[in-house]
Enzyme design. Structure first.
Site, PDB file in Angstrom:
ATOM      1  N   SER A 147       0.196 -10.011  -1.205  1.00 39.08           N
ATOM      2  CA  SER A 147      -0.080  -8.578  -0.943  1.00 39.08           C
ATOM      3  C   SER A 147       0.375  -7.768   0.410  1.00 39.08           C
ATOM      4  CB  SER A 147      -1.470  -8.159  -1.382  1.00 39.08           C
ATOM      5  OG  SER A 147      -2.201  -8.835  -0.579  1.00 39.08           O
ATOM      6  N   LYS A 205       0.708  -1.246  -0.083  1.00 39.90           N
ATOM      7  CA  LYS A 205       0.017   0.005   0.036  1.00 39.90           C
ATOM      8  C   LYS A 205       1.014   1.102   0.123  1.00 39.90           C
ATOM      9  CE  LYS A 205      -4.710  -1.149   0.119  1.00 39.90           C
ATOM     10  NZ  LYS A 205      -5.699  -0.443  -0.426  1.00 39.90           N
TER      11      LYS A 205
END
Length: 508
Positions: A305, A51
């Site tokens: 992720s 992110k």
């Protein structure tokens, strides 16, 4: 067109805070699935998530005047840390609005990075609405977690790295989906450079907002979302991500909680690292794709992720892993209530590992036994066992995919309710895991109805789950559900659930 993103991705200044993460060759998985499987290790970023790429790309393009006014974002975890890291690097102030349900470890992590945390609401939507209001009132720039061109471009640098690092075009690339920013950025770049590579989005089956949009041909909002993969718990795919995805992505696959748990174990066995549920989502989809298509010798890659998960959740994850790998089944079996019956039943199971065995006397003639046992994945082992038991006079029911059985019943097996218990209705309820939430639920019910059963077990997640029995007559049921609707916690009526009827319902 997605091609318009190529220059924006190439120009992204993400490496001022992010690292180029490696591609890991998953040898154990490759051998087991007979394909060449690789993992893109975004869990190795400084904040253990991809992110920070999108957050920094967005903020680095704001200009000094806007940075001096500060930024604000809404997030329950990974995006919050990305914005905080970017703000520290760019010497600007950051406010992060987080739901009251956010685990303390994530709140502390954001504060330790220098951002100011504002706790508001029970959900991401509540926090986001509050953040937008503050931005409007005070003049900060709102940094959206996925529905923003610069954020998408920052996430797209992952696709750029994959193309540079992998020696040849992939046969298929699997990307986790929440709001769609990561998938859109990666797909925009990879589809341009490797047009023959299948790009596949993977969503939690209880938060499949992209699949909903693809099926309808337009964005729509899910009435509610599951929260196990909290990093992907989004009710509606972003407008800009969806515009790109519908032109570049081959398909969307969904994965269950059990399948994500199994993928977490797979990643651990190949890397000795522990992914968060959303972090293992793409691999869960990859495995389903291999099973569905029967492919061999293909080059397949899944993006890992993130790895921001609470230690307390590992207990729950480990419980569900074997089922997710199709290596464990949960069955309910009726066994004669007489001396020697358990021994005969175990003999009927054969040389098979029993992982769980729950029983309590409830009837003079028959006993209901709750059994967890090992099975061989990928075949008809369970069906063969059921037929074997049937021939020996046993009635077996498969509970492997019964959520009430796995979440509650297996911890509650203790006999039926007394014969005198009447009008019991059973509900499964989710409530935000924070102080006062359970009391709010019980206070909301009031003293109009008697609670006849209650089970709650903490799983280290943002939301808790309870199974509650309430004595309520037929004429009162609508009134009870009106009260529960007013309380506002998601619930479902489980009175007809077979596992409840067999183990906890009124005595036969």
């Amino acid at each position: 067109m997605p091609q318009s993103y190529i220059k924006s991705i190439l120009d992204a200044r993400v490496y001022e805070v992010a690292r180029e993460t490696p591609i890991h060759e998953a040898g154990l998985l490759s051998k087991r699935l007979d394909n060449n499987i690789c993992l893109k290790r975004e869990d190795l970023q400084s904040i253990f998530s991809f992110k920070l790429r999108g957050a920094y790309c967005k903020m680095s393009r704001l200009g000094r005047e806007r940075l001096d006014r500060g930024v604000i974002a809404a997030s329950a975890g990974n995006h919050a840390q990305g914005v905080a890291v970017a703000a520290r690097k760019l010497n600007t102030k950051a406010i992060i609005v987080m739901p009251l349900t956010t685990p303390g470890i994530k709140v502390d992590a954001v504060r330790n990075l220098g951002a100011r945390v504002v706790l508001h609401g029970d959900s991401y939507d509540d926090a986001a609405a509050h953040a937008v209001k503050i931005a409007s009132d005070e003049g900060q720039t709102y940094v959206h977690p996925f529905d923003d061109r610069d954020v998408i471009a920052g996430q797209g640098t992952i696709g750029m790295e994959i193309v540079r690092q992998h020696p040849s075009p992939l046969d298929a690339l699997f990307v986790p989906v929440g709001g769609g920013g990561l998938l859109a950025g990666v797909a925009a770049y990879v589809s341009y450079v490797w047009p023959d590579t299948r790009i596949i989005g993977v969503e939690p089956e209880d938060a499949a907002c992209l699949q909903l949009a693809m099926n309808k041909g337009r964005r729509d909002k899910l009435p509610e979302v599951g929260l196990f993969a909290d990093g992907c718990a989004v009710a509606q795919v972003g407008k800009e991500p969806f515009r790109i995805i519908r032109e570049t992505v081959s398909e969307v696959i969904t994965a269950s909680t059990d399948e994500m748990c199994a993928a977490i174990k797979d990643i651990f066995e190949d890397t000795r690292s522990i992914a968060e549920p959303a972090g293992a989502l793409a691999l869960a989809g990859l495995k389903k794709y291999v099973e569905r298509e029967g492919v061999q010798g293909r080059d397949l890659l899944a993006i890992v992720s993130g790895a921001n998960t609470n230690f307390d959740r590992l207990r729950y994850i480990s419980e569900r892993t074997e089922i997710g790998e199709n290596r464990e089944a949960v069955i309910s079996v009726a066994v004669p209530e007489c001396p020697g019956s358990f021994k005969r039943f175990c003999s009927a199971l054969g040389r098979r590992n029993i992982t769980e065995f729950n029983y309590r006397y409830a009837d003079t003639d028959m006993a209901q036994v709750f059994v967890g046992l090992s099975v061989t994945p990928g075949g008809d082992d369970l069906a063969t066992l059921a037929e074997r038991l049937r021939k020996r006079g046993y009635t077996a029911e498969d509970m492997t995919h019964n959520e009430v059985a796995k979440l509650h019943i297996r911890h509650m097996v203790g006999g039926h309710a007394p014969l005198g218990l009447r009008d019991e209705r059973v509900y499964r309820v989710e409530f935000p895991e924070r102080p006062g939430a359970l009391l709010r639920f019980l206070s909301g019910l009031g003293q109009r109805w008697n609670i006849s059963m209650f089970h709650y077990r903490n799983h280290g997640a943002a939301y808790g789950r309870i199974l509650i029995g309430i004595q309520v007559g037929k004429t009162e049921r609508r009134a009870l559900e009106d009260v529960m609707d007013h309380i506002g916690y998601p619930y479902s009526d489980e009175t007809g659930n077979r596992a409840y009827q067999l183990y906890l319902g009124g005595a036969a």
